[in-house]
Design a protein around this motif. Structure first.
Motif, PDB file in Angstrom:
ATOM      1  N   SER A 486      -6.678  19.018  -3.834  1.00  0.00           N
ATOM      2  CA  SER A 486      -7.779  19.977  -4.005  1.00  0.00           C
ATOM      3  C   SER A 486      -7.271  21.416  -4.013  1.00  0.00           C
ATOM      4  O   SER A 486      -7.927  22.328  -3.494  1.00  0.00           O
ATOM      5  N   SER A 487      -6.068  21.608  -4.561  1.00  0.00           N
ATOM      6  CA  SER A 487      -5.515  22.954  -4.674  1.00  0.00           C
ATOM      7  C   SER A 487      -4.794  23.047  -6.022  1.00  0.00           C
ATOM      8  O   SER A 487      -4.762  22.094  -6.791  1.00  0.00           O
ATOM      9  N   PHE A 488      -4.225  24.208  -6.300  1.00  0.00           N
ATOM     10  CA  PHE A 488      -3.464  24.369  -7.546  1.00  0.00           C
ATOM     11  C   PHE A 488      -2.096  23.689  -7.463  1.00  0.00           C
ATOM     12  O   PHE A 488      -1.463  23.416  -8.471  1.00  0.00           O
ATOM     13  N   ASP A 489      -1.646  23.442  -6.242  1.00  0.00           N
ATOM     14  CA  ASP A 489      -0.325  22.852  -6.017  1.00  0.00           C
ATOM     15  C   ASP A 489      -0.421  21.331  -6.113  1.00  0.00           C
ATOM     16  O   ASP A 489      -1.032  20.677  -5.264  1.00  0.00           O
ATOM     17  N   THR A 490       0.166  20.767  -7.147  1.00  0.00           N
ATOM     18  CA  THR A 490       0.126  19.314  -7.329  1.00  0.00           C
ATOM     19  C   THR A 490       1.540  18.712  -7.256  1.00  0.00           C
ATOM     20  O   THR A 490       1.821  17.719  -7.910  1.00  0.00           O
ATOM     21  N   ARG A 491       2.385  19.315  -6.459  1.00  0.00           N
ATOM     22  CA  ARG A 491       3.759  18.822  -6.372  1.00  0.00           C
ATOM     23  C   ARG A 491       3.767  17.386  -5.841  1.00  0.00           C
ATOM     24  O   ARG A 491       2.966  17.024  -4.964  1.00  0.00           O
ATOM     25  N   PRO A 492       4.649  16.539  -6.345  1.00  0.00           N
ATOM     26  CA  PRO A 492       4.727  15.147  -5.890  1.00  0.00           C
ATOM     27  C   PRO A 492       5.362  15.047  -4.514  1.00  0.00           C
ATOM     28  O   PRO A 492       5.964  16.001  -4.010  1.00  0.00           O
ATOM     29  N   LEU A 493       5.244  13.879  -3.905  1.00  0.00           N
ATOM     30  CA  LEU A 493       5.858  13.666  -2.596  1.00  0.00           C
ATOM     31  C   LEU A 493       7.377  13.724  -2.699  1.00  0.00           C
ATOM     32  O   LEU A 493       8.065  14.181  -1.791  1.00  0.00           O
ATOM     33  N   ILE A 494       7.915  13.239  -3.813  1.00  0.00           N
ATOM     34  CA  ILE A 494       9.359  13.344  -4.084  1.00  0.00           C
ATOM     35  C   ILE A 494       9.526  14.276  -5.278  1.00  0.00           C
ATOM     36  O   ILE A 494       9.111  13.943  -6.392  1.00  0.00           O
ATOM     37  N   GLU A 495      10.092  15.429  -5.036  1.00  0.00           N
ATOM     38  CA  GLU A 495      10.196  16.413  -6.108  1.00  0.00           C
ATOM     39  C   GLU A 495      11.584  16.350  -6.749  1.00  0.00           C
ATOM     40  O   GLU A 495      12.611  16.290  -6.068  1.00  0.00           O
ATOM     41  N   THR A 496      11.587  16.359  -8.059  1.00  0.00           N
ATOM     42  CA  THR A 496      12.833  16.360  -8.826  1.00  0.00           C
ATOM     43  C   THR A 496      13.029  17.742  -9.438  1.00  0.00           C
ATOM     44  O   THR A 496      12.142  18.601  -9.380  1.00  0.00           O
ATOM     45  N   ARG A 497      14.203  17.958 -10.051  1.00  0.00           N
ATOM     46  CA  ARG A 497      14.432  19.236 -10.725  1.00  0.00           C
ATOM     47  C   ARG A 497      13.398  19.467 -11.817  1.00  0.00           C
ATOM     48  O   ARG A 497      12.895  20.578 -12.009  1.00  0.00           O
ATOM     49  N   THR A 498      13.072  18.403 -12.526  1.00  0.00           N
ATOM     50  CA  THR A 498      12.100  18.527 -13.620  1.00  0.00           C
ATOM     51  C   THR A 498      10.724  18.891 -13.092  1.00  0.00           C
ATOM     52  O   THR A 498      10.059  19.806 -13.623  1.00  0.00           O
ATOM     53  N   SER A 499      10.249  18.205 -12.047  1.00  0.00           N
ATOM     54  CA  SER A 499       8.917  18.487 -11.512  1.00  0.00           C
ATOM     55  C   SER A 499       8.861  19.881 -10.891  1.00  0.00           C
ATOM     56  O   SER A 499       7.855  20.581 -10.979  1.00  0.00           O
ATOM     57  N   ARG A 500       9.982  20.303 -10.272  1.00  0.00           N
ATOM     58  CA  ARG A 500      10.025  21.643  -9.679  1.00  0.00           C
ATOM     59  C   ARG A 500       9.951  22.707 -10.782  1.00  0.00           C
ATOM     60  O   ARG A 500       9.234  23.703 -10.648  1.00  0.00           O
ATOM     61  N   ALA A 501      10.660  22.473 -11.885  1.00  0.00           N
ATOM     62  CA  ALA A 501      10.637  23.424 -12.999  1.00  0.00           C
ATOM     63  C   ALA A 501       9.237  23.497 -13.610  1.00  0.00           C
ATOM     64  O   ALA A 501       8.744  24.581 -13.939  1.00  0.00           O
ATOM     65  N   LYS A 502       8.585  22.350 -13.761  1.00  0.00           N
ATOM     66  CA  LYS A 502       7.222  22.335 -14.307  1.00  0.00           C
ATOM     67  C   LYS A 502       6.262  23.080 -13.397  1.00  0.00           C
ATOM     68  O   LYS A 502       5.374  23.805 -13.865  1.00  0.00           O
ATOM     69  N   ARG A 503       6.422  22.917 -12.090  1.00  0.00           N
ATOM     70  CA  ARG A 503       5.538  23.592 -11.141  1.00  0.00           C
ATOM     71  C   ARG A 503       5.729  25.101 -11.204  1.00  0.00           C
ATOM     72  O   ARG A 503       4.745  25.859 -11.187  1.00  0.00           O
ATOM     73  N   ARG A 507       2.982  27.925 -12.413  1.00  0.00           N
ATOM     74  CA  ARG A 507       2.607  29.069 -11.578  1.00  0.00           C
ATOM     75  C   ARG A 507       2.723  30.368 -12.361  1.00  0.00           C
ATOM     76  O   ARG A 507       1.828  31.221 -12.310  1.00  0.00           O
ATOM     77  N   TRP A 508       3.813  30.538 -13.122  1.00  0.00           N
ATOM     78  CA  TRP A 508       3.979  31.761 -13.911  1.00  0.00           C
ATOM     79  C   TRP A 508       2.944  31.836 -15.031  1.00  0.00           C
ATOM     80  O   TRP A 508       2.434  32.907 -15.357  1.00  0.00           O
ATOM     81  N   ARG A 509       2.599  30.674 -15.596  1.00  0.00           N
ATOM     82  CA  ARG A 509       1.605  30.670 -16.661  1.00  0.00           C
ATOM     83  C   ARG A 509       0.246  31.143 -16.132  1.00  0.00           C
ATOM     84  O   ARG A 509      -0.483  31.876 -16.809  1.00  0.00           O
TER      85      ARG A 509
END
Length: 594
Positions: A486-503, A507-509
């Motif tokens: 229920s927030s803008f942060d939808t990071r997964p429980l296990i974050e990868t380089r790809t998911s971190r870059a997408k996040r 945020r910048w977008r």
């Protein structure tokens, strides 16, 4: 929503008159199947969807009736299971079993016992004057008995304004109550109705010495058993959110029948919740059906909820109900992850912790829940029909006493309080309302599952550690997917380089190209300024004459602006809750001031 109303009265004419007065209302639910049972001094009416389990049986001890599910390992019918329990362990055994149900038994002696599921989620309201016992899933149906006199309960009204739902088992009407959790209801003609402890949940230290890895395996095995008992039928759907609770249920369901269950997801296609849930469904091979919020239905649904529940439960959102036709068309039963967060160490433990004193207690939990309601001084300013200062103080002290009397260590009391209080009156009603269309099936309402978690140490449950680690270790493919909180942060429980870059890119977008579209599902559908809630506010404004007899007009004008004006809330979910409660009371005000 299953409509049930029962009367136990030795006077057949008085019983006939009450049933005649209520039959018209029950018949108004034309789309529901109607039932009637008569046994000795009991007459019971019900109207329920075809998917609702309803059974009765005659045993050595008398007559037993049950509506709903009992999740038994023996996989016997609910009536057979409950009747056998009563014959071996007594009438109180009908209360506190796994599942979602309401059960009634009339013994040969004439004693009546009523009970519900282990957390008391199935609604049961009752009233008695010693000569008659009335019970129902709708408090308003009790009014139809000639012996009942409508009077507002000061503590009932105060509790609703403080917490946005009833507290201390007291409805807005004097004399109409719900049984305490962990208690069955018993009555015999000529006696006072009483609630009796029956199979209550106990917080223990059973697994405190268990190594964490083994504790996690035990948790996962018990959840799998619970899902196995619940997974049945070819027309069973899965209510899937973007969070952890339903994700974990879906993971277990996938091992039992991969790809065979349709996932129902509420919201718009661009919502974070829908995107996260769709990713889970796709990974598990589940067909997905999206059910958007239909704001045009909100006014009709809100009025029905007020007239049926009389503000006993929260009055905050109608999104799930607005998708009722889509659910009904595609499934008979709806598996879901309701109550999972509270069972597995949810935020209630954190809220109960006082950092200054280093203790878990009632005050922090109450302060957090109270953001949904009005402060005592605001209530005194708001209500003019009766003085509520003393009733409000008494209401809060009774809540504190209830918390202190709960079994277990302080952090365990916080979990039980959340299950018995917030879950019962805030989350539970959504399930009951949906049952008018599809039958809800809830693996987390499993006694073994609940007792396992209530026997875990704080270190295993805090921050939902055991749930998080189960997903990371046993269902890594799901832990790698985005997670909605229920927030803008939808990071997964296990974050990868790809998911971190997408996040980071997302945020910048948002900073460089602001998007005014609200992507957080609950912030949009709970918004008191959305089209659905503006329509409800418009309807409430037509009840001003009766509302002004109950409330201070100046206070109403301060809190509830005209439907054309925008109400500013710091948080669309929590800060609008008390205003919605006030709108609901305005809709009910004609009955309250008769």
């Amino acid at each position: 929503m299953a409509v049930v109303v029962g009367i136990v009265d030795s006077d057949p004419e008085r019983r006939r008159q009450f049933i005649q007065a209520t039959e018209t209302h029950v018949a108004s639910y034309g789309e529901l199947t109607r039932h009637r049972w008569d046994h000795a001094d009991l007459t019971l009416l019900a109207a329920a969807a075809d998917s609702t389990p309803v059974e009765h049986a005659h045993g050595r001890n008398g007559f037993t009736w049950i509506m709903g599910d009992v999740y038994s390992a023996e996989n016997r019918s609910p009536a057979t299971f409950i009747t056998t329990l009563i014959e071996t362990s007594g009438s109180l055994a009908l209360h506190g079993q796994s599942g979602y149900y309401l059960a009634c038994t009339v013994e040969v002696s004439g004693r009546v016992t009523l009970g519900t599921d282990i957390l008391g989620m199935f609604p049961l309201y009752y009233w008695s004057d010693g000569k008659v016992l009335l019970f129902s899933t709708l408090p308003g149906l009790i009014h139809r008995h000639p012996n009942f006199r409508k009077r507002i309960s000061a503590e009932g009204l105060a509790g609703i304004l403080v917490q946005s739902h009833m507290v201390n088992c007291q409805t807005i009407w004097e004399g109409i109550r719900r049984p305490e959790p962990g208690h069955a209801l018993q009555w015999q003609a000529g006696t006072t109705v009483r609630t009796v402890p029956a199979n209550p949940l106990q917080a223990t230290e059973e697994h405190f010495g268990l190594e964490y890895g083994r504790a996690r395996q035990l948790f996962n095995a018990n959840l799998h058993s619970a899902v196995t008992r619940c997974a049945r039928g070819s027309r069973q759907g899965m209510m899937l959110s973007g969070g952890m609770d339903s994700r974990l249920v879906a993971a277990h369901l996938h091992t039992l029948r991969p790809g065979a269950t349709t996932a129902f997801v509420f919201g718009d296609s661009g919502d974070n919740e829908f995107r996260c849930a769709r990713g889970v469904a796709k990974t598990l091979g589940m067909p997905t059906l999206r059910l958007p919020a239909r704001f045009e239905c909100f006014q009709e649904l809100a009025l029905a909820v007020v007239e049926e529940e009389h503000m006993s439960n929260t009055f905050h959102d109608f999104t799930w109900l607005s998708g009722r036709e889509g659910l009904k068309a595609h499934c008979r039963e709806l598996l879901n992850g309701f109550f999972g967060d509270a069972v597995m160490g949810g935020s209630q433990i954190r809220y109960a912790y006082d950092h200054r004193r280093g203790v878990y207690d009632f005050d922090g939990l109450f302060a957090n829940n109270s953001v949904w309601g009005f402060a005592p001084e605001e209530i005194s300013f708001l209500v003019k029909a009766m003085p509520l200062a003393e009733a409000t103080a008494s209401c809060v002290e009774k809540m504190r006493a209830t918390f202190d009397a709960l079994p277990g260590l302080p952090f365990q009391k916080a979990t039980l309080w959340s299950l018995y209080h917030r879950c019962r009156y805030h989350v539970g009603p959504y399930i009951w309302r949906l049952s008018k269309y599809v039958w809800p099936v809830m693996p987390y309402l499993d006694r073994t599952m609940l007792e396992t978690c209530l026997g875990m140490p704080l270190d295993y449950l805090g921050q939902r550690r055991i749930q998080v680690d189960t997903l990371k270790s046993d269902y890594r493919h799901l832990a790698l997917l985005p997670l909605d909180c229920s927030s803008f942060d939808t990071r997964p429980l296990i974050e990868t380089r790809t998911s971190r870059a997408k996040r980071m890119l997302s945020r910048w977008r948002r900073k460089l190209l602001p998007d005014r579209t609200e992507r957080r599902t609950y912030h949009r559908v709970f918004d008191i300024n959305n089209p659905g809630w503006r329509a409800i506010r418009q309807l409430a404004s037509t009840r001003q004459a009766s509302a002004y007899r109950l409330f201070n007009p100046e206070a109403l004008r301060k809190y509830i602006l005209s439907p054309e004006e925008k109400i500013i809330c710091a948080d669309a979910i929590t800060n609008s809750a008390r205003l919605k409660t006030l709108v609901g009371l305005m809709l009910l005000s004609e009955q309250l001031t008769e």
